[in-house]
Design a protein around this motif. Structure first.
Motif, PDB file in Angstrom:
ATOM      1  N   ALA A 151      87.856 -60.247  85.964  1.00 33.98           N
ATOM      2  CA  ALA A 151      88.277 -58.917  86.403  1.00 33.98           C
ATOM      3  C   ALA A 151      89.661 -58.953  87.042  1.00 33.98           C
ATOM      4  O   ALA A 151      90.536 -58.148  86.725  1.00 33.98           O
ATOM      5  CB  ALA A 151      87.255 -58.334  87.377  1.00 33.98           C
ATOM      6  N   GLU A 152      89.880 -59.905  87.932  1.00 34.30           N
ATOM      7  CA  GLU A 152      91.189 -60.024  88.577  1.00 34.30           C
ATOM      8  C   GLU A 152      92.258 -60.314  87.534  1.00 34.30           C
ATOM      9  O   GLU A 152      93.374 -59.798  87.607  1.00 34.30           O
ATOM     10  CB  GLU A 152      91.177 -61.173  89.581  1.00 34.30           C
ATOM     11  CG  GLU A 152      90.288 -60.946  90.794  1.00 34.30           C
ATOM     12  CD  GLU A 152      90.036 -62.236  91.554  1.00 34.30           C
ATOM     13  OE1 GLU A 152      89.410 -62.177  92.628  1.00 34.30           O
ATOM     14  OE2 GLU A 152      90.438 -63.324  91.063  1.00 34.30           O
ATOM     15  N   ALA A 155      93.039 -57.127  85.563  1.00 33.87           N
ATOM     16  CA  ALA A 155      93.732 -56.178  86.424  1.00 33.87           C
ATOM     17  C   ALA A 155      95.165 -56.648  86.662  1.00 33.87           C
ATOM     18  O   ALA A 155      96.128 -55.883  86.539  1.00 33.87           O
ATOM     19  CB  ALA A 155      92.991 -56.034  87.751  1.00 33.87           C
ATOM     20  N   VAL A 199      84.313 -56.032  81.148  1.00 30.86           N
ATOM     21  CA  VAL A 199      85.102 -55.978  82.375  1.00 30.86           C
ATOM     22  C   VAL A 199      85.979 -54.728  82.396  1.00 30.86           C
ATOM     23  O   VAL A 199      86.151 -54.096  83.435  1.00 30.86           O
ATOM     24  CB  VAL A 199      85.961 -57.243  82.520  1.00 30.86           C
ATOM     25  CG1 VAL A 199      86.904 -57.117  83.700  1.00 30.86           C
ATOM     26  CG2 VAL A 199      85.070 -58.459  82.684  1.00 30.86           C
ATOM     27  N   GLN A 202      83.899 -52.000  83.564  1.00 31.31           N
ATOM     28  CA  GLN A 202      83.752 -52.150  85.011  1.00 31.31           C
ATOM     29  C   GLN A 202      84.932 -51.555  85.761  1.00 31.31           C
ATOM     30  O   GLN A 202      84.762 -50.737  86.666  1.00 31.31           O
ATOM     31  CB  GLN A 202      83.709 -53.638  85.335  1.00 31.31           C
ATOM     32  CG  GLN A 202      82.477 -54.150  86.003  1.00 31.31           C
ATOM     33  CD  GLN A 202      82.599 -55.662  86.151  1.00 31.31           C
ATOM     34  OE1 GLN A 202      82.092 -56.435  85.344  1.00 31.31           O
ATOM     35  NE2 GLN A 202      83.323 -56.093  87.174  1.00 31.31           N
ATOM     36  N   LEU A 203      86.129 -51.969  85.356  1.00 28.77           N
ATOM     37  CA  LEU A 203      87.343 -51.506  86.033  1.00 28.77           C
ATOM     38  C   LEU A 203      87.474 -49.986  85.918  1.00 28.77           C
ATOM     39  O   LEU A 203      87.909 -49.316  86.859  1.00 28.77           O
ATOM     40  CB  LEU A 203      88.584 -52.182  85.436  1.00 28.77           C
ATOM     41  CG  LEU A 203      88.715 -53.681  85.704  1.00 28.77           C
ATOM     42  CD1 LEU A 203      89.897 -54.274  84.950  1.00 28.77           C
ATOM     43  CD2 LEU A 203      88.869 -53.953  87.199  1.00 28.77           C
ATOM     44  N   ARG A 204      87.077 -49.476  84.773  1.00 31.49           N
ATOM     45  CA  ARG A 204      87.169 -48.034  84.563  1.00 31.49           C
ATOM     46  C   ARG A 204      86.176 -47.334  85.487  1.00 31.49           C
ATOM     47  O   ARG A 204      86.502 -46.378  86.175  1.00 31.49           O
ATOM     48  CB  ARG A 204      86.852 -47.715  83.103  1.00 31.49           C
ATOM     49  CG  ARG A 204      87.213 -46.317  82.675  1.00 31.49           C
ATOM     50  CD  ARG A 204      86.714 -46.035  81.263  1.00 31.49           C
ATOM     51  NE  ARG A 204      86.760 -47.209  80.403  1.00 31.49           N
ATOM     52  CZ  ARG A 204      85.732 -47.650  79.669  1.00 31.49           C
ATOM     53  NH1 ARG A 204      84.572 -47.006  79.667  1.00 31.49           N
ATOM     54  NH2 ARG A 204      85.866 -48.736  78.916  1.00 31.49           N
ATOM     55  N   LEU A 208      89.635 -47.761  88.804  1.00 28.84           N
ATOM     56  CA  LEU A 208      90.898 -48.462  89.018  1.00 28.84           C
ATOM     57  C   LEU A 208      91.885 -48.262  87.868  1.00 28.84           C
ATOM     58  O   LEU A 208      92.989 -47.759  88.073  1.00 28.84           O
ATOM     59  CB  LEU A 208      90.622 -49.954  89.229  1.00 28.84           C
ATOM     60  CG  LEU A 208      89.817 -50.291  90.488  1.00 28.84           C
ATOM     61  CD1 LEU A 208      89.518 -51.776  90.557  1.00 28.84           C
ATOM     62  CD2 LEU A 208      90.569 -49.855  91.734  1.00 28.84           C
ATOM     63  N   LEU A 224      94.165 -50.787  92.798  1.00 23.36           N
ATOM     64  CA  LEU A 224      94.241 -51.806  91.751  1.00 23.36           C
ATOM     65  C   LEU A 224      95.099 -52.982  92.217  1.00 23.36           C
ATOM     66  O   LEU A 224      94.751 -54.145  92.010  1.00 23.36           O
ATOM     67  CB  LEU A 224      94.827 -51.199  90.472  1.00 23.36           C
ATOM     68  CG  LEU A 224      94.838 -52.115  89.252  1.00 23.36           C
ATOM     69  CD1 LEU A 224      93.430 -52.496  88.845  1.00 23.36           C
ATOM     70  CD2 LEU A 224      95.581 -51.480  88.089  1.00 23.36           C
ATOM     71  N   PHE A 227      93.086 -54.948  94.586  1.00 25.61           N
ATOM     72  CA  PHE A 227      92.018 -55.658  93.874  1.00 25.61           C
ATOM     73  C   PHE A 227      92.552 -56.878  93.149  1.00 25.61           C
ATOM     74  O   PHE A 227      91.949 -57.950  93.177  1.00 25.61           O
ATOM     75  CB  PHE A 227      91.359 -54.714  92.866  1.00 25.61           C
ATOM     76  CG  PHE A 227      90.300 -55.368  92.034  1.00 25.61           C
ATOM     77  CD1 PHE A 227      89.009 -55.520  92.526  1.00 25.61           C
ATOM     78  CD2 PHE A 227      90.595 -55.849  90.768  1.00 25.61           C
ATOM     79  CE1 PHE A 227      88.032 -56.138  91.762  1.00 25.61           C
ATOM     80  CE2 PHE A 227      89.622 -56.479  89.998  1.00 25.61           C
ATOM     81  CZ  PHE A 227      88.344 -56.618  90.496  1.00 25.61           C
ATOM     82  N   ALA A 228      93.717 -56.719  92.507  1.00 24.12           N
ATOM     83  CA  ALA A 228      94.252 -57.794  91.672  1.00 24.12           C
ATOM     84  C   ALA A 228      95.103 -58.748  92.468  1.00 24.12           C
ATOM     85  O   ALA A 228      95.519 -59.788  91.966  1.00 24.12           O
ATOM     86  CB  ALA A 228      95.084 -57.216  90.544  1.00 24.12           C
TER      87      ALA A 228
END
Lengths: 243, 243
Positions: A151-152, A155, A199, A202-204, A208, A224, A227-228
DNA sequence: CGTCGGGTTGATAACTTTCAAATTTCGTGG
DNA sequence: CCACGAAATTTGAAAGTTATCAACCCGACG
């Protein structure tokens, strides 16, 4: 002087102080303008490569094919970027370059470029700086692969790409047009296509980013970035020192 | 002319045809010889960096620290390599460099190096070639992280390091002295220290390589090459084209 | 001695891939 | 403008790989 409006000149001049003479030499370097169709390699691993291209329009990516059949994308090239700059000193390319969209690029003879290096120091520095920045980006990419989870990684990647595009006027904090498929993301980030898809959802759902329909939309830019763990400052890399 | 015996000159001359004049300019560049103690950073992320070093003796590595505290090693530097070459055009370094062993290095002023670029094209090419090769190595490293599993990754890494060391006369097909700890491997390859340990045991029990007591021993070189899918040819990268 | 930096091992949890299949999107020819 | 096939996206379930946590060992060193 259409040169001045090109993404390439815009990028270089935003980092270096180039004189009129420099810009002329720069523009003399540009030779034929060539087009490439998407999906067909422009540069092939193991093949001789005596020209460099400056991307005027369209996206491409450089990649390596492993004997296992896996593909690793090393980086994406966007308007204003060089193609094959790193390999001008090798007799053959060590990577492939494939267009993602139809491409327009200016062809520069490797030898001309090297000659120009001794003619105008300022230009030489600017070009070298661009090369160094490329290497810096590869290193950043490497850090992401090594020490971030899926995920990171995704992003961070989308933010970084946005920052690069903004430099050439192709993105804003709201988002950008993006011709990449989820397969591209997977092969660049060392993930499976399926996982990328999950993923991304997930982010959506976290509100984010949205990666859909050829567009990246930053639904909550600040969140975002947090998060990243993104520091967009490598792009300020300060350009070639201007003594 | 002790220069000619240095790993640096040996590496450069093995790829480029350098004249006497070139070699003299090269040797004039070398200024103070400095020593660094192990464990203490030589170059710090975000700090100004106006000098380049040429490693004469000892090993070092460049790395990035993430806010999470994780460390990603970008590459290892061995005798004959530049330190900080990539960042001479940036005002500040984007990475840290830490010695693994006590270091001896020659200091070169970034500006002198850039000046030399216009004085002697052959040398300029050779140096540029070295820089390109560095970037090429980072890209290879990236490919390993993205598309190889832990065992292939480690095997490949040990082979690649061996190939680099052979270039400067510090390794053979039998193996080489290696001051790295398992933590270094873990941080370079994006793995946990525990997992590195396990995989190392695996490789040893398979009779491929032994990583122990500061030494890498190739127990079955051919089999290891096959296992890791290693093509050592990038080191032949053919040097700067010699027209 | 006691500590400290490596190295080693087991058990468990987390993350990611793989396999399989359904659904949607999109370009192209009819 | 619609139909069709290819490419891209989506979802579920099961399997695999790697990380994390927790000990323990060992040799170097003050």
């Amino acid at each position: 002087m259409q040169m001045l409006d090109s993404p390439f000149a815009r990028k270089l001049t935003s980092f270096a102080t180039l004189s009129h003479t420099d810009l002329n030499i720069l523009s003399d370097l540009h030779q034929r303008r060539r087009k490439f169709a998407m999906g067909r390699d422009m540069v092939r691993q193991g093949h001789p490569n005596r020209t460099v291209y400056v991307l005027a329009d369209g996206w491409a990516f450089s990649y390596v094919l492993l004997p296992s059949g896996a593909r690793q994308i090393v980086d994406f090239r966007i308007p204003g970027d060089f193609l094959g700059l790193r390999s001008i000193l090798f007799r053959r390319s060590d990577q492939n370059v494939e267009p993602i969209t139809p491409i327009e690029a200016s062809e520069v003879l490797a030898s001309d470029l090297i000659d120009a290096f001794s003619k105008t120091p300022a230009l030489a520095k600017a070009v070298l700086w661009a090369a160094s920045r490329d290497e810096s980006m590869v290193a950043d990419h490497l850090v992401g692969l090594g020490r971030r989870n899926a995920a990171e990684r995704i992003a961070h990647f989308l933010l970084e790409l946005g920052a690069r595009l903004r430099l050439v006027g192709l993105a804003s904090n709201a988002g950008y047009a993006c011709p990449l498929t989820q397969y591209h993301l997977a092969d660049a980030l060392g993930l499976s296509d399926v996982h990328v898809n999950r993923v991304l959802r997930q982010l959506r759902e976290m509100g984010l980013v949205t990666f859909q329909n050829g567009r990246v939309t930053f639904d909550d830019f600040a969140a975002l970035v947090t998060f990243a763990d993104f520091e967009g400052d490598y792009l300020d890399h300060n350009g070639p020192a201007r003594q």
